[in-house]
Write a protein that holds these residues in place. Structure first.
Motif, mmCIF file in Angstrom:
data_model
loop_
_atom_site.group_PDB
_atom_site.id
_atom_site.type_symbol
_atom_site.label_atom_id
_atom_site.label_comp_id
_atom_site.label_asym_id
_atom_site.label_seq_id
_atom_site.Cartn_x
_atom_site.Cartn_y
_atom_site.Cartn_z
ATOM 1 N N ASP A 41 0.831 -1.208 0.000
ATOM 2 C CA ASP A 41 0.000 0.000 0.000
ATOM 3 C C ASP A 41 0.866 1.259 0.000
ATOM 4 O O ASP A 41 0.544 2.250 -0.655
ATOM 5 N N GLU A 42 1.979 1.220 0.756
ATOM 6 C CA GLU A 42 2.895 2.368 0.807
ATOM 7 C C GLU A 42 3.494 2.641 -0.572
ATOM 8 O O GLU A 42 3.546 3.788 -1.038
ATOM 9 N N LEU A 43 3.956 1.576 -1.222
ATOM 10 C CA LEU A 43 4.576 1.727 -2.545
ATOM 11 C C LEU A 43 3.584 2.295 -3.559
ATOM 12 O O LEU A 43 3.873 3.257 -4.279
ATOM 13 N N ALA A 44 2.391 1.690 -3.614
ATOM 14 C CA ALA A 44 1.388 2.137 -4.578
ATOM 15 C C ALA A 44 0.930 3.552 -4.272
ATOM 16 O O ALA A 44 0.692 4.350 -5.190
ATOM 17 N N GLY A 45 0.799 3.886 -2.985
ATOM 18 C CA GLY A 45 0.367 5.225 -2.616
ATOM 19 C C GLY A 45 1.329 6.285 -3.099
ATOM 20 O O GLY A 45 0.918 7.356 -3.564
ATOM 21 N N MET A 46 2.627 6.011 -3.005
ATOM 22 C CA MET A 46 3.615 6.970 -3.516
ATOM 23 C C MET A 46 3.541 7.090 -5.030
ATOM 24 O O MET A 46 3.597 8.189 -5.584
ATOM 25 N N ALA A 47 3.417 5.950 -5.706
ATOM 26 C CA ALA A 47 3.350 5.979 -7.170
ATOM 27 C C ALA A 47 2.104 6.694 -7.659
ATOM 28 O O ALA A 47 2.127 7.368 -8.690
ATOM 29 N N ASN A 48 0.996 6.559 -6.923
ATOM 30 C CA ASN A 48 -0.248 7.227 -7.304
ATOM 31 C C ASN A 48 -0.213 8.720 -6.994
ATOM 32 O O ASN A 48 -1.057 9.474 -7.490
ATOM 33 N N ASN A 49 0.752 9.141 -6.182
ATOM 34 C CA ASN A 49 0.886 10.553 -5.858
ATOM 35 C C ASN A 49 2.067 11.129 -6.646
ATOM 36 O O ASN A 49 2.117 10.981 -7.857
ATOM 37 N N VAL A 50 3.025 11.732 -6.009
ATOM 38 C CA VAL A 50 4.140 12.376 -6.726
ATOM 39 C C VAL A 50 5.421 11.559 -6.659
ATOM 40 O O VAL A 50 6.472 11.999 -7.116
ATOM 41 N N GLY A 51 5.342 10.349 -6.080
ATOM 42 C CA GLY A 51 6.536 9.541 -5.918
ATOM 43 C C GLY A 51 7.160 9.771 -4.549
ATOM 44 O O GLY A 51 6.639 10.515 -3.717
ATOM 45 N N GLY A 52 8.297 9.136 -4.294
ATOM 46 C CA GLY A 52 8.967 9.303 -3.017
ATOM 47 C C GLY A 52 10.020 8.236 -2.796
ATOM 48 O O GLY A 52 10.367 7.478 -3.711
ATOM 49 N N THR A 53 10.524 8.174 -1.577
ATOM 50 C CA THR A 53 11.594 7.250 -1.227
ATOM 51 C C THR A 53 11.248 6.514 0.066
ATOM 52 O O THR A 53 10.768 7.124 1.025
ATOM 53 N N GLN A 113 17.556 1.644 -0.176
ATOM 54 C CA GLN A 113 16.778 2.806 -0.601
ATOM 55 C C GLN A 113 15.903 2.412 -1.789
ATOM 56 O O GLN A 113 16.406 1.935 -2.804
ATOM 57 N N VAL A 114 14.603 2.562 -1.637
ATOM 58 C CA VAL A 114 13.650 2.242 -2.709
ATOM 59 C C VAL A 114 13.058 3.556 -3.217
ATOM 60 O O VAL A 114 12.333 4.239 -2.492
ATOM 61 N N ASP A 115 13.396 3.915 -4.433
ATOM 62 C CA ASP A 115 12.881 5.142 -5.049
ATOM 63 C C ASP A 115 11.659 4.806 -5.893
ATOM 64 O O ASP A 115 11.728 3.983 -6.819
ATOM 65 N N VAL A 116 10.559 5.457 -5.577
ATOM 66 C CA VAL A 116 9.292 5.254 -6.292
ATOM 67 C C VAL A 116 8.981 6.523 -7.070
ATOM 68 O O VAL A 116 8.927 7.615 -6.495
ATOM 69 N N HIS A 117 8.795 6.385 -8.360
ATOM 70 C CA HIS A 117 8.513 7.546 -9.193
ATOM 71 C C HIS A 117 7.011 7.693 -9.444
ATOM 72 O O HIS A 117 6.271 6.702 -9.426
ATOM 73 N N ARG A 118 6.596 8.907 -9.671
ATOM 74 C CA ARG A 118 5.197 9.153 -10.053
ATOM 75 C C ARG A 118 4.902 8.320 -11.286
ATOM 76 O O ARG A 118 5.606 8.399 -12.279
ATOM 77 N N SER A 119 3.860 7.520 -11.227
ATOM 78 C CA SER A 119 3.617 6.546 -12.284
ATOM 79 C C SER A 119 2.728 7.101 -13.396
ATOM 80 O O SER A 119 1.954 8.040 -13.192
#
Length: 408
Positions: A41-53, A113-119
């Motif tokens: 949920d954390e990973l998808a939430g970041m991707a659905n928003n502006v991304g994050g780490t 470190q896991v970088d998640v980009h805006r998808s």
């Protein structure tokens, strides 16, 4: 993140809308904390928003760098990738790095470190559809989710093929592929590339490749768009049966190369018979021109926003089937395709119109695509003349177009 000093400062400041801290615990060879469902949920939430780490190996309450044992790093990385692929739909592409940070004045520890980009897409995780608000995830209300789908779908003002692709950079452009659309001396001129919409700036002002730029100007588009390829299978019989499979290939290069390689696949696997009544003139199973036009239309008009869906080409003894992801657009119907034209991907179409076809190939085409809209009429005419039976277009579940070309 600029450097390790900046990263340490961010950790000390604590979690925010783009930073999540997680300690990692194990039981045997398995990760028990973070919770697998919550982490998806954390990973998808970041991707659905502006991304994050997300930093794994850092306590979110004390902000202490606990680290991950050296022998467990691969286990954690595999765990993260499995969650991205198996617990998130469509699968999420993240950047994973193992870095060493000072955990005390005299010691260092390794964290991940896991970088998640805006998808480009809207992702569903184990708990539903989430976004990031402040330092926590929140399940999206129906109206918010609807708006997000609209923003990241074909209905937005910017067409999907003009959207920027996260994690790409201008340096990913292949000069030999890009010079098909601009002069070599203009390769260094960003304004020329921007006018062609091969590159564009993202929300943070960073120059990225567009979807069309990835599809036509990099050697392997599937690096960023894993679903953008043609899967081809040939069967010796008349039904889908692995026991009668004679050949299978995936074509993953730039779109024009995908078309020509798929056409070669058809040529290689189709039957050619001699017509005894006309001085043994060879008669192919399928029309070259019809198959070429069908493949070009498929890569030009498929819906690239449908993650996980690829173009499928199936050959049988009595027919060829082509499955193209995406519904028909702008009130088109299978029966009106030969009468009307509408481009889902205007930018892809315009670039394909600039792609030359090898003059040694007898296709009566100078470029991959022409803007006259004669592709479907050619498919119908050429196939009807060869087999005596009209090709058939049909829509499957309003999400995939199927074309059947009957054997000659």
């Amino acid at each position: 993140m600029a450097n390790f000093g900046d990263l340490r400062k961010r950790i000390l400041l604590g979690e925010d809308s783009t930073l999540e801290l997680k300690r990692v615990l194990f039981s045997g060879n398995s990760v028990t904390e973070p919770n697998r469902k919550s982490f998806s949920d954390e990973l998808a939430g970041m991707a659905n928003n502006v991304g994050g780490t997300i930093l794994l190996g850092v306590d979110d309450k004390s902000r202490d760098i606990i680290g991950i044992p050296l022998g467990r790093l691969d286990t954690v990385e595999t765990w993260v990738r499995e969650i991205c692929n198996d617990s998130i739909d469509p699968p999420l592409d993240v950047a994973i790095r193992k870095i060493e940070l000072p955990s005390s004045p005299d010691e260092t520890s390794i964290i991940i470190q896991v970088d998640v980009h805006r998808s480009l897409f809207v992702h569903k995780s184990s708990g539903g559809y989430f976004t990031r608000i402040g330092s926590s995830k929140r399940e999206m209300a129906p109206e918010v989710l609807s708006r997000l789908f609209q923003e990241r779908s074909q209905s937005r003002v910017i067409r999907f093929d003009e959207s920027v692709v996260p994690m790409t950079t201008r340096e990913d452009l292949d000069p030999s592929l890009t010079t098909r659309f601009i002069r070599g001396e203009d390769l260094a001129d960003d304004s020329v590339l921007q006018k062609l919409r091969i590159i564009a700036e993202d929300d943070q002002g960073i120059t990225r490749l567009t979807v069309a730029g990835v599809l036509l100007c990099v050697p392997e588009p599937i690096r960023w768009m894993p679903h953008a390829y043609i899967q081809a299978i040939s069967y010796t019989g008349e039904r889908t049966d692995v026991n009668y499979q004679s050949d299978a290939r995936d074509f993953t290069g730039p779109l024009d190369l995908q078309v020509m390689e798929a056409l070669s696949f058809v040529r290689r696997n189709m039957f050619v018979e001699a017509d005894k009544e006309v001085a043994r003139v060879s008669r192919p199973q399928f029309s070259d021109r019809a198959v070429f036009e069908a493949l070009v239309n498929a890569v030009a008009h498929r819906d690239y926003s449908m993650a996980g869906a690829r173009i499928r080409l199936h050959m049988f003894r009595n027919r060829l089937e082509l499955y193209v992801p995406g519904p028909l657009v702008n009130t088109l119907t299978p029966d009106s395709l030969h009468l009307r034209q509408y481009s889902r991907n205007e930018l892809v179409v315009s670039l394909l119109a600039r792609c030359p076809v090898d003059h040694s190939d007898p296709l009566q085409r100078s470029h991959m695509m022409e803007r006259r809209g004669d592709g479907v009429p050619i498919i119908l005419k050429e196939s009807q003349e060869l087999s005596g039976r009209a090709p058939e277009y049909s829509l499957i579940d309003d999400s995939e177009l199927r074309l059947v070309i009957w054997s000659g």
